[in-house]
Design a protein around this motif. Structure first.
Motif, PDB file in Angstrom:
ATOM      1  N   GLU A  50     -85.977   7.779 -23.245  1.00 47.01           N
ATOM      2  CA  GLU A  50     -84.949   6.821 -22.613  1.00 47.01           C
ATOM      3  C   GLU A  50     -84.221   6.483 -23.697  1.00 47.01           C
ATOM      4  N   ASP A  51     -84.823   6.051 -24.905  1.00 45.16           N
ATOM      5  CA  ASP A  51     -83.936   5.989 -26.082  1.00 45.16           C
ATOM      6  C   ASP A  51     -82.902   7.017 -26.455  1.00 45.16           C
ATOM      7  N   LEU A  52     -83.659   8.364 -26.345  1.00 46.36           N
ATOM      8  CA  LEU A  52     -82.936   9.376 -26.717  1.00 46.36           C
ATOM      9  C   LEU A  52     -81.725   9.648 -25.902  1.00 46.36           C
ATOM     10  N   LEU A  53     -82.003   9.332 -24.498  1.00 43.67           N
ATOM     11  CA  LEU A  53     -80.797   9.507 -23.555  1.00 43.67           C
ATOM     12  C   LEU A  53     -79.872   8.311 -23.889  1.00 43.67           C
ATOM     13  N   GLN A  54     -80.001   7.392 -24.183  1.00 44.16           N
ATOM     14  CA  GLN A  54     -79.061   6.233 -24.396  1.00 44.16           C
ATOM     15  C   GLN A  54     -78.317   6.689 -25.727  1.00 44.16           C
ATOM     16  N   ARG A  55     -79.102   7.037 -26.613  1.00 48.61           N
ATOM     17  CA  ARG A  55     -78.307   7.278 -27.822  1.00 48.61           C
ATOM     18  C   ARG A  55     -77.450   8.745 -27.714  1.00 48.61           C
ATOM     19  N   HIS A  56     -77.860   9.458 -26.970  1.00 42.44           N
ATOM     20  CA  HIS A  56     -76.876  10.666 -26.681  1.00 42.44           C
ATOM     21  C   HIS A  56     -75.836  10.513 -26.135  1.00 42.44           C
ATOM     22  N   ARG A 304     -90.244  15.170 -30.238  1.00 46.71           N
ATOM     23  CA  ARG A 304     -89.681  16.544 -30.551  1.00 46.71           C
ATOM     24  C   ARG A 304     -89.906  17.556 -29.519  1.00 46.71           C
ATOM     25  N   VAL A 305     -90.624  17.187 -28.359  1.00 45.21           N
ATOM     26  CA  VAL A 305     -90.552  18.231 -27.336  1.00 45.21           C
ATOM     27  C   VAL A 305     -89.661  17.650 -25.955  1.00 45.21           C
ATOM     28  N   HIS A 306     -89.112  18.625 -25.550  1.00 47.75           N
ATOM     29  CA  HIS A 306     -88.277  18.331 -24.342  1.00 47.75           C
ATOM     30  C   HIS A 306     -88.940  17.545 -23.391  1.00 47.75           C
ATOM     31  N   TYR A 307     -88.243  16.407 -22.723  1.00 48.49           N
ATOM     32  CA  TYR A 307     -88.788  15.302 -21.734  1.00 48.49           C
ATOM     33  C   TYR A 307     -89.445  15.792 -20.777  1.00 48.49           C
ATOM     34  N   GLN A 357     -73.769  22.808 -32.683  1.00 53.54           N
ATOM     35  CA  GLN A 357     -74.940  23.060 -31.710  1.00 53.54           C
ATOM     36  C   GLN A 357     -75.940  21.959 -31.292  1.00 53.54           C
ATOM     37  N   PHE A 358     -76.194  21.135 -32.191  1.00 52.85           N
ATOM     38  CA  PHE A 358     -77.053  19.970 -31.958  1.00 52.85           C
ATOM     39  C   PHE A 358     -76.585  19.126 -31.052  1.00 52.85           C
ATOM     40  N   GLU A 359     -75.526  18.908 -30.927  1.00 50.30           N
ATOM     41  CA  GLU A 359     -74.987  17.990 -29.828  1.00 50.30           C
ATOM     42  C   GLU A 359     -75.003  18.819 -28.518  1.00 50.30           C
ATOM     43  N   ASP A 360     -74.459  20.040 -28.620  1.00 53.80           N
ATOM     44  CA  ASP A 360     -74.337  20.916 -27.501  1.00 53.80           C
ATOM     45  C   ASP A 360     -75.712  21.011 -26.777  1.00 53.80           C
ATOM     46  N   ALA A 361     -76.892  21.135 -27.463  1.00 51.46           N
ATOM     47  CA  ALA A 361     -78.257  21.282 -27.065  1.00 51.46           C
ATOM     48  C   ALA A 361     -78.480  19.989 -26.345  1.00 51.46           C
ATOM     49  N   LEU A 362     -78.088  19.067 -26.936  1.00 57.38           N
ATOM     50  CA  LEU A 362     -78.592  17.654 -26.197  1.00 57.38           C
ATOM     51  C   LEU A 362     -77.885  17.526 -24.971  1.00 57.38           C
ATOM     52  N   ASP A 363     -76.594  18.009 -24.844  1.00 58.39           N
ATOM     53  CA  ASP A 363     -75.713  18.230 -23.784  1.00 58.39           C
ATOM     54  C   ASP A 363     -76.389  18.579 -22.592  1.00 58.39           C
ATOM     55  N   ASP A 364     -77.227  19.678 -22.963  1.00 61.81           N
ATOM     56  CA  ASP A 364     -77.989  20.560 -21.953  1.00 61.81           C
ATOM     57  C   ASP A 364     -79.364  19.909 -21.646  1.00 61.81           C
ATOM     58  N   ASP A 365     -79.301  18.748 -20.712  1.00 65.24           N
ATOM     59  CA  ASP A 365     -80.406  18.335 -20.212  1.00 65.24           C
ATOM     60  C   ASP A 365     -81.330  17.620 -21.619  1.00 65.24           C
ATOM     61  N   LEU A 366     -80.834  17.166 -22.403  1.00 64.67           N
ATOM     62  CA  LEU A 366     -81.462  16.827 -23.767  1.00 64.67           C
ATOM     63  C   LEU A 366     -82.180  17.597 -24.288  1.00 64.67           C
ATOM     64  N   ILE A 368     -84.093  18.634 -26.843  1.00 65.03           N
ATOM     65  CA  ILE A 368     -84.308  18.252 -28.230  1.00 65.03           C
ATOM     66  C   ILE A 368     -84.890  19.389 -28.922  1.00 65.03           C
ATOM     67  N   SER A 369     -85.676  20.092 -28.226  1.00 64.75           N
ATOM     68  CA  SER A 369     -86.410  21.351 -29.265  1.00 64.75           C
ATOM     69  C   SER A 369     -85.397  22.190 -29.632  1.00 64.75           C
ATOM     70  N   ALA A 370     -84.305  22.433 -28.876  1.00 65.67           N
ATOM     71  CA  ALA A 370     -83.112  23.346 -29.303  1.00 65.67           C
ATOM     72  C   ALA A 370     -82.345  22.481 -30.468  1.00 65.67           C
ATOM     73  N   ALA A 371     -82.118  21.364 -30.279  1.00 56.86           N
ATOM     74  CA  ALA A 371     -81.384  20.541 -31.302  1.00 56.86           C
ATOM     75  C   ALA A 371     -82.187  20.482 -32.610  1.00 56.86           C
ATOM     76  N   LEU A 372     -83.331  20.160 -32.491  1.00 54.28           N
ATOM     77  CA  LEU A 372     -84.191  20.283 -33.731  1.00 54.28           C
ATOM     78  C   LEU A 372     -84.320  21.664 -34.430  1.00 54.28           C
ATOM     79  N   GLY A 373     -84.464  22.582 -33.539  1.00 55.28           N
ATOM     80  CA  GLY A 373     -84.372  23.979 -33.938  1.00 55.28           C
ATOM     81  C   GLY A 373     -83.274  24.309 -34.952  1.00 55.28           C
ATOM     82  N   PHE A 374     -82.115  23.877 -34.405  1.00 53.56           N
ATOM     83  CA  PHE A 374     -80.795  23.908 -34.982  1.00 53.56           C
ATOM     84  C   PHE A 374     -80.826  23.293 -36.368  1.00 53.56           C
TER      85      PHE A 374
END
Ligand code: AMP
Ligand code: ZN
Length: 473
Positions: A50-56, A304-307, A357-366, A368-374
Protein backbone atom coordinates in the motif's frame (compact mmCIF):
# COMPACT_ATOMS: atom_id res chain seq x y z
CA UNK A 1 1.92 5.83 -20.19
CA UNK A 2 -1.33 5.63 -18.25
CA UNK A 3 -1.47 4.00 -14.85
CA UNK A 4 -3.08 0.59 -14.84
CA UNK A 5 -4.15 -1.63 -11.96
CA UNK A 6 -5.65 -5.06 -11.61
CA UNK A 7 -9.09 -4.50 -10.15
CA UNK A 8 -10.24 -7.46 -8.05
CA UNK A 9 -13.85 -6.49 -8.76
CA UNK A 10 -13.59 -6.91 -12.54
CA UNK A 11 -10.61 -9.31 -12.44
CA UNK A 12 -9.10 -7.16 -15.17
CA UNK A 13 -6.30 -4.69 -15.62
CA UNK A 14 -7.97 -1.29 -15.83
CA UNK A 15 -6.69 2.13 -16.64
CA UNK A 16 -6.68 4.29 -13.54
CA UNK A 17 -8.87 7.35 -13.57
CA UNK A 18 -9.60 9.32 -10.42
CA UNK A 19 -13.29 9.23 -9.62
CA UNK A 20 -13.51 12.94 -10.15
CA UNK A 21 -10.37 14.34 -11.80
CA UNK A 22 -11.06 17.79 -10.35
CA UNK A 23 -11.67 16.50 -6.85
CA UNK A 24 -8.14 15.88 -5.77
CA UNK A 25 -6.81 14.16 -3.75
CA UNK A 26 -7.36 10.50 -4.47
CA UNK A 27 -9.28 8.81 -1.70
CA UNK A 28 -7.66 5.63 -0.53
CA UNK A 29 -8.75 3.33 2.27
CA UNK A 30 -6.55 0.54 3.58
CA UNK A 31 -7.60 -2.02 6.19
CA UNK A 32 -5.25 -1.72 9.12
CA UNK A 33 -4.10 -3.95 11.94
CA UNK A 34 -6.26 -5.80 14.43
CA UNK A 35 -4.42 -4.82 17.59
CA UNK A 36 -4.61 -7.96 19.72
CA UNK A 37 -0.93 -8.81 19.31
CA UNK A 38 2.07 -7.46 17.45
CA UNK A 39 1.56 -7.47 13.68
CA UNK A 40 3.70 -10.01 11.82
CA UNK A 41 5.76 -9.33 8.72
CA UNK A 42 3.01 -10.90 6.54
CA UNK A 43 0.75 -8.04 7.61
CA UNK A 44 3.58 -5.68 6.76
CA UNK A 45 3.83 -7.07 3.27
CA UNK A 46 0.30 -5.72 2.76
CA UNK A 47 1.20 -2.35 4.29
CA UNK A 48 4.38 -2.06 2.22
CA UNK A 49 2.42 -2.79 -0.96
CA UNK A 50 0.00 0.00 0.00
CA UNK A 51 2.95 2.27 0.73
CA UNK A 52 4.38 1.55 -2.71
CA UNK A 53 1.00 2.29 -4.29
CA UNK A 54 0.64 5.61 -2.49
CA UNK A 55 4.20 6.69 -3.23
CA UNK A 56 3.90 5.82 -6.91
CA UNK A 57 0.64 7.73 -7.24
CA UNK A 58 2.41 10.67 -5.65
CA UNK A 59 5.38 10.31 -7.98
CA UNK A 60 2.88 10.55 -10.81
CA UNK A 61 1.61 13.84 -9.45
CA UNK A 62 -1.51 12.76 -7.58
CA UNK A 63 -2.28 13.86 -4.10
CA UNK A 64 -3.44 10.98 -1.93
CA UNK A 65 -5.68 11.12 1.10
CA UNK A 66 -5.17 7.78 2.80
CA UNK A 67 -7.04 6.38 5.76
CA UNK A 68 -5.93 3.26 7.60
CA UNK A 69 -8.21 2.01 10.33
CA UNK A 70 -7.19 0.37 13.57
CA UNK A 71 -9.43 -2.53 14.54
CA UNK A 72 -9.35 -2.27 18.31
CA UNK A 73 -12.55 -4.09 19.14
CA UNK A 74 -13.55 -7.55 17.90
CA UNK A 75 -13.47 -11.06 19.34
CA UNK A 76 -9.68 -11.39 19.61
CA UNK A 77 -9.02 -8.04 21.25
CA UNK A 78 -11.79 -8.69 23.78
CA UNK A 79 -10.46 -12.16 24.54
CA UNK A 80 -6.90 -10.84 24.88
CA UNK A 81 -7.91 -8.07 27.28
CA UNK A 82 -9.92 -10.53 29.36
CA UNK A 83 -7.04 -13.00 29.57
CA UNK A 84 -4.59 -10.23 30.47
CA UNK A 85 -7.12 -8.87 32.94
CA UNK A 86 -6.74 -5.28 31.76
CA UNK A 87 -9.22 -2.84 30.21
CA UNK A 88 -9.59 -3.20 26.44
CA UNK A 89 -8.02 0.17 25.68
CA UNK A 90 -4.97 -0.52 27.79
CA UNK A 91 -4.59 -3.92 26.19
CA UNK A 92 -4.75 -2.61 22.60
CA UNK A 93 -2.64 0.48 23.19
CA UNK A 94 0.63 -1.47 23.43
CA UNK A 95 -0.03 -3.10 20.04
CA UNK A 96 -1.01 0.19 18.44
CA UNK A 97 2.32 1.63 19.58
CA UNK A 98 4.15 -1.46 18.36
CA UNK A 99 2.45 -1.14 14.98
CA UNK A 100 3.63 2.44 14.52
CA UNK A 101 7.09 1.55 15.71
CA UNK A 102 7.37 -1.28 13.18
CA UNK A 103 5.83 0.76 10.36
CA UNK A 104 8.43 3.38 11.06
CA UNK A 105 11.26 0.85 11.07
CA UNK A 106 10.04 -0.24 7.64
CA UNK A 107 9.83 3.38 6.43
CA UNK A 108 6.13 3.12 5.67
CA UNK A 109 4.69 6.53 5.01
CA UNK A 110 2.08 7.60 7.50
CA UNK A 111 -1.55 7.61 6.44
CA UNK A 112 -3.44 10.87 6.87
CA UNK A 113 -5.74 9.34 9.44
CA UNK A 114 -5.72 6.28 11.68
CA UNK A 115 -9.28 6.08 12.99
CA UNK A 116 -9.88 3.58 15.79
CA UNK A 117 -13.11 1.62 15.84
CA UNK A 118 -13.76 2.34 19.52
CA UNK A 119 -13.84 6.10 18.98
CA UNK A 120 -17.39 7.12 19.96
CA UNK A 121 -17.89 9.15 16.80
CA UNK A 122 -17.37 6.02 14.68
CA UNK A 123 -19.49 3.87 16.97
CA UNK A 124 -22.24 6.45 16.41
CA UNK A 125 -21.70 6.22 12.68
CA UNK A 126 -21.90 2.39 12.81
CA UNK A 127 -25.17 2.61 14.69
CA UNK A 128 -26.46 5.07 12.12
CA UNK A 129 -25.51 2.77 9.24
CA UNK A 130 -27.06 -0.28 10.89
CA UNK A 131 -30.28 1.68 11.54
CA UNK A 132 -30.41 2.68 7.88
CA UNK A 133 -29.88 -0.94 6.76
CA UNK A 134 -32.69 -2.17 9.02
CA UNK A 135 -35.07 0.48 7.72
CA UNK A 136 -34.30 -0.63 4.16
CA UNK A 137 -34.99 -4.27 4.98
CA UNK A 138 -31.32 -5.13 4.48
CA UNK A 139 -30.74 -6.06 8.11
CA UNK A 140 -32.70 -7.67 10.94
CA UNK A 141 -32.39 -8.37 14.62
CA UNK A 142 -32.39 -12.10 15.31
CA UNK A 143 -33.63 -13.96 18.38
CA UNK A 144 -30.16 -13.82 19.88
CA UNK A 145 -30.55 -9.99 19.87
CA UNK A 146 -27.68 -9.53 17.43
CA UNK A 147 -28.29 -7.65 14.20
CA UNK A 148 -27.39 -9.33 10.90
CA UNK A 149 -27.07 -8.23 7.30
CA UNK A 150 -29.63 -10.00 5.08
CA UNK A 151 -27.49 -11.05 2.14
CA UNK A 152 -30.44 -12.40 0.13
CA UNK A 153 -31.70 -8.83 -0.20
CA UNK A 154 -28.49 -7.56 -1.72
CA UNK A 155 -28.22 -9.10 -5.21
CA UNK A 156 -24.61 -7.97 -5.72
CA UNK A 157 -23.40 -9.90 -2.68
CA UNK A 158 -20.58 -12.18 -3.86
CA UNK A 159 -19.57 -10.05 -6.87
CA UNK A 160 -16.20 -8.95 -5.48
CA UNK A 161 -15.17 -12.47 -4.49
CA UNK A 162 -16.94 -13.98 -7.53
CA UNK A 163 -18.80 -16.26 -5.18
CA UNK A 164 -22.06 -18.09 -5.59
CA UNK A 165 -24.35 -17.29 -2.65
CA UNK A 166 -25.52 -20.86 -2.32
CA UNK A 167 -21.93 -21.99 -1.71
CA UNK A 168 -21.44 -19.79 1.34
CA UNK A 169 -20.05 -21.35 4.47
CA UNK A 170 -19.76 -19.92 7.93
CA UNK A 171 -16.91 -17.42 8.10
CA UNK A 172 -15.61 -18.16 11.56
CA UNK A 173 -15.81 -14.48 12.54
CA UNK A 174 -19.52 -14.85 13.39
CA UNK A 175 -19.89 -15.51 17.02
CA UNK A 176 -23.47 -16.49 17.65
CA UNK A 177 -25.25 -19.68 16.73
CA UNK A 178 -25.91 -20.09 13.06
CA UNK A 179 -29.55 -21.03 13.48
CA UNK A 180 -30.40 -17.57 14.76
CA UNK A 181 -29.75 -16.28 11.29
CA UNK A 182 -31.95 -16.46 8.20
CA UNK A 183 -29.07 -17.47 5.94
CA UNK A 184 -25.77 -19.02 6.88
CA UNK A 185 -23.94 -16.21 5.06
CA UNK A 186 -25.70 -13.40 6.94
CA UNK A 187 -23.03 -11.60 8.90
CA UNK A 188 -23.22 -9.74 12.19
CA UNK A 189 -23.49 -5.96 12.14
CA UNK A 190 -24.12 -5.61 15.86
CA UNK A 191 -23.24 -8.35 18.34
CA UNK A 192 -25.44 -8.49 21.41
CA UNK A 193 -23.51 -8.26 24.66
CA UNK A 194 -22.78 -11.47 26.53
CA UNK A 195 -20.85 -12.21 29.69
CA UNK A 196 -17.61 -12.96 27.92
CA UNK A 197 -17.56 -9.34 26.69
CA UNK A 198 -17.18 -8.05 30.28
CA UNK A 199 -17.54 -4.29 30.30
CA UNK A 200 -16.90 -3.93 26.57
CA UNK A 201 -20.26 -2.67 25.38
CA UNK A 202 -22.03 0.30 23.90
CA UNK A 203 -25.68 1.19 23.97
CA UNK A 204 -27.67 0.96 20.79
CA UNK A 205 -31.32 0.89 19.73
CA UNK A 206 -30.98 -2.94 19.68
CA UNK A 207 -29.60 -3.21 23.19
CA UNK A 208 -26.08 -3.24 24.60
CA UNK A 209 -23.45 -4.78 22.40
CA UNK A 210 -20.57 -4.07 20.10
CA UNK A 211 -20.05 -3.70 16.37
CA UNK A 212 -19.14 -6.48 13.96
CA UNK A 213 -15.75 -6.15 12.29
CA UNK A 214 -17.07 -5.36 8.79
CA UNK A 215 -19.30 -2.43 9.77
CA UNK A 216 -16.32 -0.77 11.42
CA UNK A 217 -14.61 -0.24 8.06
CA UNK A 218 -17.79 0.92 6.30
CA UNK A 219 -18.33 3.49 9.04
CA UNK A 220 -14.78 4.79 9.18
CA UNK A 221 -14.26 4.94 5.42
CA UNK A 222 -17.54 6.72 4.67
CA UNK A 223 -17.10 9.05 7.66
CA UNK A 224 -13.65 10.18 6.58
CA UNK A 225 -13.60 9.76 2.81
CA UNK A 226 -17.23 10.09 1.81
CA UNK A 227 -19.65 7.64 0.16
CA UNK A 228 -17.41 6.90 -2.81
CA UNK A 229 -13.70 6.25 -2.74
CA UNK A 230 -11.12 5.67 -5.43
CA UNK A 231 -8.99 2.84 -4.08
CA UNK A 232 -9.50 0.26 -1.37
CA UNK A 233 -6.74 -2.22 -0.49
CA UNK A 234 -5.89 -5.16 1.73
CA UNK A 235 -4.47 -8.64 1.56
CA UNK A 236 -6.32 -11.27 -0.50
CA UNK A 237 -7.72 -12.80 2.69
CA UNK A 238 -9.70 -9.56 3.15
CA UNK A 239 -11.66 -10.07 -0.08
CA UNK A 240 -14.14 -12.42 1.52
CA UNK A 241 -16.00 -11.88 3.70
CA UNK A 242 -14.62 -8.55 4.86
CA UNK A 243 -14.58 -6.43 1.71
CA UNK A 244 -17.61 -8.13 0.24
CA UNK A 245 -19.47 -7.19 3.41
CA UNK A 246 -18.15 -3.62 3.27
CA UNK A 247 -19.62 -3.22 -0.22
CA UNK A 248 -22.98 -4.64 0.87
CA UNK A 249 -23.16 -2.36 3.91
CA UNK A 250 -21.91 0.85 2.30
CA UNK A 251 -23.81 0.50 -0.96
CA UNK A 252 -26.84 -0.81 0.91
CA UNK A 253 -27.02 2.51 2.73
CA UNK A 254 -25.89 4.99 0.08
CA UNK A 255 -27.09 3.32 -3.12
CA UNK A 256 -23.84 4.52 -4.75
CA UNK A 257 -20.83 2.59 -5.96
CA UNK A 258 -18.58 2.40 -2.92
CA UNK A 259 -15.13 1.71 -4.40
CA UNK A 260 -13.77 2.23 -7.89
CA UNK A 261 -10.61 0.10 -7.69
CA UNK A 262 -10.10 -2.85 -5.38
CA UNK A 263 -6.46 -3.88 -5.03
CA UNK A 264 -5.35 -6.90 -3.03
CA UNK A 265 -1.88 -8.25 -2.39
CA UNK A 266 -0.93 -11.91 -2.34
CA UNK A 267 0.31 -13.42 0.88
CA UNK A 268 3.68 -13.66 2.45
CA UNK A 269 4.33 -17.38 2.82
CA UNK A 270 6.50 -19.57 4.99
CA UNK A 271 7.29 -22.96 3.49
CA UNK A 272 4.45 -22.50 1.03
CA UNK A 273 1.86 -21.66 3.69
CA UNK A 274 0.35 -18.28 4.52
CA UNK A 275 2.20 -16.55 7.37
CA UNK A 276 -0.47 -16.30 10.04
CA UNK A 277 -0.82 -15.92 13.77
CA UNK A 278 -3.15 -18.89 13.89
CA UNK A 279 -0.55 -21.16 12.25
CA UNK A 280 2.25 -19.99 14.53
CA UNK A 281 4.61 -19.68 11.55
CA UNK A 282 5.22 -15.97 11.83
CA UNK A 283 7.98 -13.49 12.51
CA UNK A 284 7.56 -9.96 13.79
CA UNK A 285 9.74 -7.02 12.80
CA UNK A 286 11.70 -7.25 16.09
CA UNK A 287 12.28 -10.97 15.41
CA UNK A 288 13.96 -10.06 12.13
CA UNK A 289 15.95 -7.20 13.70
CA UNK A 290 17.11 -9.58 16.43
CA UNK A 291 18.72 -11.71 13.72
CA UNK A 292 20.90 -8.74 12.81
CA UNK A 293 18.97 -7.42 9.82
CA UNK A 294 17.88 -3.81 9.45
CA UNK A 295 14.45 -2.36 8.77
CA UNK A 296 15.75 -1.20 5.42
CA UNK A 297 16.73 -4.78 4.48
CA UNK A 298 13.35 -6.10 5.51
CA UNK A 299 11.62 -3.34 3.58
CA UNK A 300 13.53 -4.38 0.49
CA UNK A 301 12.80 -8.08 1.02
CA UNK A 302 9.05 -7.44 1.32
CA UNK A 303 8.93 -4.92 -1.50
CA UNK A 304 10.88 -6.57 -4.25
CA UNK A 305 8.29 -9.02 -5.60
CA UNK A 306 5.17 -8.01 -7.54
CA UNK A 307 2.31 -7.57 -5.08
CA UNK A 308 0.07 -10.12 -6.80
CA UNK A 309 2.67 -12.87 -6.61
CA UNK A 310 2.94 -14.86 -3.37
CA UNK A 311 6.29 -14.27 -1.70
CA UNK A 312 8.08 -16.93 0.29
CA UNK A 313 9.91 -15.54 3.31
CA UNK A 314 13.37 -17.04 3.87
CA UNK A 315 16.59 -15.93 5.56
CA UNK A 316 18.30 -16.50 2.24
CA UNK A 317 15.94 -13.88 0.81
CA UNK A 318 17.03 -11.51 3.58
CA UNK A 319 20.67 -12.07 2.65
CA UNK A 320 19.86 -11.36 -0.99
CA UNK A 321 18.18 -8.14 0.11
CA UNK A 322 21.35 -7.20 1.97
CA UNK A 323 23.49 -7.87 -1.11
CA UNK A 324 21.20 -5.89 -3.39
CA UNK A 325 21.25 -2.90 -1.07
CA UNK A 326 25.03 -3.09 -0.80
CA UNK A 327 25.19 -2.86 -4.60
CA UNK A 328 22.99 0.23 -4.54
CA UNK A 329 25.07 1.80 -1.76
CA UNK A 330 28.36 1.19 -3.60
CA UNK A 331 26.93 2.53 -6.82
CA UNK A 332 25.69 5.72 -5.12
CA UNK A 333 29.06 6.20 -3.42
CA UNK A 334 30.84 5.90 -6.78
CA UNK A 335 28.48 8.35 -8.46
CA UNK A 336 28.87 10.82 -5.62
CA UNK A 337 32.60 10.59 -5.80
CA UNK A 338 32.51 11.27 -9.49
CA UNK A 339 30.27 14.32 -9.19
CA UNK A 340 32.44 15.66 -6.40
CA UNK A 341 35.64 15.39 -8.41
CA UNK A 342 35.05 16.45 -12.00
CA UNK A 343 37.59 14.71 -14.20
CA UNK A 344 38.98 16.22 -17.33
CA UNK A 345 40.27 13.02 -18.82
CA UNK A 346 36.88 11.42 -19.54
CA UNK A 347 37.10 9.65 -22.89
CA UNK A 348 33.51 10.05 -23.97
CA UNK A 349 30.42 10.58 -21.92
CA UNK A 350 28.28 7.75 -23.22
CA UNK A 351 25.92 7.61 -20.31
CA UNK A 352 22.93 9.70 -21.21
CA UNK A 353 20.33 10.74 -18.67
CA UNK A 354 18.33 7.74 -17.52
CA UNK A 355 15.13 6.77 -19.23
CA UNK A 356 11.70 6.38 -17.70
CA UNK A 357 11.51 2.57 -17.63
CA UNK A 358 11.42 2.42 -13.84
CA UNK A 359 8.32 4.57 -13.58
CA UNK A 360 6.73 2.99 -16.64
CA UNK A 361 7.09 -0.43 -15.02
CA UNK A 362 5.32 0.82 -11.90
CA UNK A 363 2.56 2.30 -14.05
CA UNK A 364 1.96 -1.25 -15.22
CA UNK A 365 0.11 -2.55 -12.14
CA UNK A 366 3.04 -1.68 -9.86
CA UNK A 367 5.46 -4.03 -11.55
CA UNK A 368 8.22 -3.55 -9.00
CA UNK A 369 10.16 -6.62 -10.16
CA UNK A 370 10.55 -5.07 -13.62
CA UNK A 371 11.31 -1.65 -12.11
CA UNK A 372 14.08 -3.09 -9.92
CA UNK A 373 15.31 -5.13 -12.88
CA UNK A 374 15.78 -1.87 -14.74
CA UNK A 375 17.53 -0.28 -11.76
CA UNK A 376 20.07 -3.09 -11.50
CA UNK A 377 20.62 -3.14 -15.24
CA UNK A 378 21.34 0.60 -15.03
CA UNK A 379 23.72 0.01 -12.13
CA UNK A 380 25.58 -2.60 -14.18
CA UNK A 381 25.87 -0.34 -17.19
CA UNK A 382 26.88 2.79 -15.34
CA UNK A 383 29.42 0.85 -13.27
CA UNK A 384 30.91 -0.45 -16.48
CA UNK A 385 31.02 3.08 -17.89
CA UNK A 386 32.74 4.28 -14.73
CA UNK A 387 35.22 1.37 -14.91
CA UNK A 388 36.09 2.39 -18.43
CA UNK A 389 36.30 6.05 -17.59
CA UNK A 390 33.37 6.84 -19.83
CA UNK A 391 31.21 8.80 -17.45
CA UNK A 392 31.58 12.45 -16.59
CA UNK A 393 30.44 14.40 -13.56
CA UNK A 394 27.36 15.74 -15.31
CA UNK A 395 25.98 12.36 -16.24
CA UNK A 396 26.85 11.01 -12.78
CA UNK A 397 24.84 13.91 -11.37
CA UNK A 398 21.94 13.07 -13.67
CA UNK A 399 21.95 9.49 -12.41
CA UNK A 400 21.96 10.73 -8.82
CA UNK A 401 19.01 12.99 -9.59
CA UNK A 402 17.24 10.03 -11.11
CA UNK A 403 17.93 7.97 -8.02
CA UNK A 404 16.57 10.74 -5.83
CA UNK A 405 13.35 10.64 -7.81
CA UNK A 406 12.87 6.87 -7.77
CA UNK A 407 13.91 6.73 -4.14
CA UNK A 408 10.81 8.75 -3.24
CA UNK A 409 9.03 5.49 -4.10
CA UNK A 410 11.61 2.99 -2.89
CA UNK A 411 12.86 4.78 0.23
CA UNK A 412 15.85 2.48 0.38
CA UNK A 413 18.77 4.78 0.92
CA UNK A 414 21.14 4.06 3.80
CA UNK A 415 20.71 6.28 6.81
CA UNK A 416 23.01 9.26 6.88
CA UNK A 417 24.65 10.83 9.88
CA UNK A 418 22.62 13.58 11.47
CA UNK A 419 19.38 11.87 10.54
CA UNK A 420 16.64 11.78 13.14
CA UNK A 421 17.08 8.58 15.17
CA UNK A 422 14.34 5.99 14.73
CA UNK A 423 13.48 6.08 18.40
CA UNK A 424 12.79 9.82 18.23
CA UNK A 425 10.62 9.48 15.13
CA UNK A 426 8.69 6.66 16.78
CA UNK A 427 8.04 8.68 19.90
CA UNK A 428 6.92 11.62 17.78
CA UNK A 429 4.50 9.36 15.94
CA UNK A 430 3.13 7.98 19.18
CA UNK A 431 2.67 11.56 20.36
CA UNK A 432 0.74 12.36 17.19
CA UNK A 433 -1.54 9.41 17.86
CA UNK A 434 -2.05 10.49 21.45
CA UNK A 435 -2.93 14.00 20.25
CA UNK A 436 -5.32 12.53 17.72
CA UNK A 437 -7.02 10.65 20.53
CA UNK A 438 -6.98 13.88 22.57
CA UNK A 439 -4.92 12.10 25.20
CA UNK A 440 -3.03 15.22 26.26
CA UNK A 441 -1.39 13.67 29.29
CA UNK A 442 0.28 10.99 27.22
CA UNK A 443 1.17 13.50 24.53
CA UNK A 444 3.01 15.62 27.13
CA UNK A 445 4.80 12.59 28.52
CA UNK A 446 5.98 11.67 25.05
CA UNK A 447 7.18 15.21 24.40
CA UNK A 448 9.31 14.94 27.54
CA UNK A 449 10.79 11.65 26.45
CA UNK A 450 11.67 13.17 23.08
CA UNK A 451 13.24 16.14 24.78
CA UNK A 452 15.29 13.82 27.03
CA UNK A 453 16.80 12.40 23.83
CA UNK A 454 17.88 15.88 22.74
CA UNK A 455 15.07 16.60 20.29
CA UNK A 456 12.18 18.96 20.22
CA UNK A 457 8.76 18.67 18.55
CA UNK A 458 7.44 21.84 17.00
CA UNK A 459 3.80 21.86 15.97
CA UNK A 460 3.65 23.77 12.72
CA UNK A 461 0.76 24.36 10.37
CA UNK A 462 2.13 21.52 8.21
CA UNK A 463 2.11 19.14 11.16
CA UNK A 464 4.73 18.36 13.79
CA UNK A 465 8.41 18.86 12.93
CA UNK A 466 11.40 17.51 14.80
CA UNK A 467 14.40 19.68 15.49
CA UNK A 468 17.49 19.41 17.63
CA UNK A 469 16.51 20.52 21.12
CA UNK A 470 18.08 23.56 22.73
CA UNK A 471 21.39 22.76 24.33
CA UNK A 472 21.87 19.49 22.43
CA UNK A 473 24.53 18.87 19.83
P1 AMP B 1 -5.40 -8.41 10.26
O1 AMP B 1 -4.64 -7.70 11.36
O2 AMP B 1 -5.46 -9.89 10.41
O3 AMP B 1 -6.77 -7.79 10.04
O4 AMP B 1 -4.58 -8.19 8.89
C1 AMP B 1 -4.08 -6.93 8.50
C2 AMP B 1 -3.70 -6.95 7.03
O5 AMP B 1 -2.66 -7.90 6.77
C3 AMP B 1 -4.83 -7.33 6.10
O6 AMP B 1 -4.80 -6.48 4.96
C4 AMP B 1 -4.52 -8.76 5.72
O7 AMP B 1 -5.07 -9.09 4.47
C5 AMP B 1 -3.00 -8.73 5.65
N1 AMP B 1 -2.34 -10.03 5.84
C6 AMP B 1 -2.53 -10.94 6.84
N2 AMP B 1 -1.69 -12.00 6.70
C7 AMP B 1 -0.94 -11.76 5.58
C8 AMP B 1 0.13 -12.46 4.89
N3 AMP B 1 0.61 -13.62 5.33
N4 AMP B 1 0.65 -11.88 3.78
C9 AMP B 1 0.20 -10.68 3.33
N5 AMP B 1 -0.79 -9.98 3.93
C10 AMP B 1 -1.35 -10.50 5.04
ZN1 ZN C 1 -11.33 -3.30 6.84
Amino acid sequence: MALRFFNTYSREIEEFEPRDPRARPIRMYTCGPTVYSRAHIGNFRAYIFEDLLQRHLELRGYKVNRVMNITDVEDKTIRGAREANVPLQKFTEQFKDAFFEDANTLRIKRADEYPAATDQRYIDRMIELIGALISKGLAYQADDKSVYFRINKFPDYGKLAHFDLTQLQSTGRVKHDEYDKEHIGDFALWKAWDEADGNVKWNSPWGAGRPGWHIECSAMSTALLGDQIDIHCGGVDNIFPHHEAEIAQSEGVTGKKFVHYWLHCAHLLVDGQKMAKSLGNFYTVPDVLAKGYTGRELRYALLRVHYRVPLNFTWEGMNEARESLARIDEWLARLRELTGRPRRDVRSAQQAAPASQFEDALDDDLNISAALGFLFESIRETNRAMDQNEMDAISAGAWLEWWKRINTVLDLEAETEGAIPDEVTQLAQQRENARHEKNWKRSDELRERISALGWEVRDTKDGPKLARGAGSM
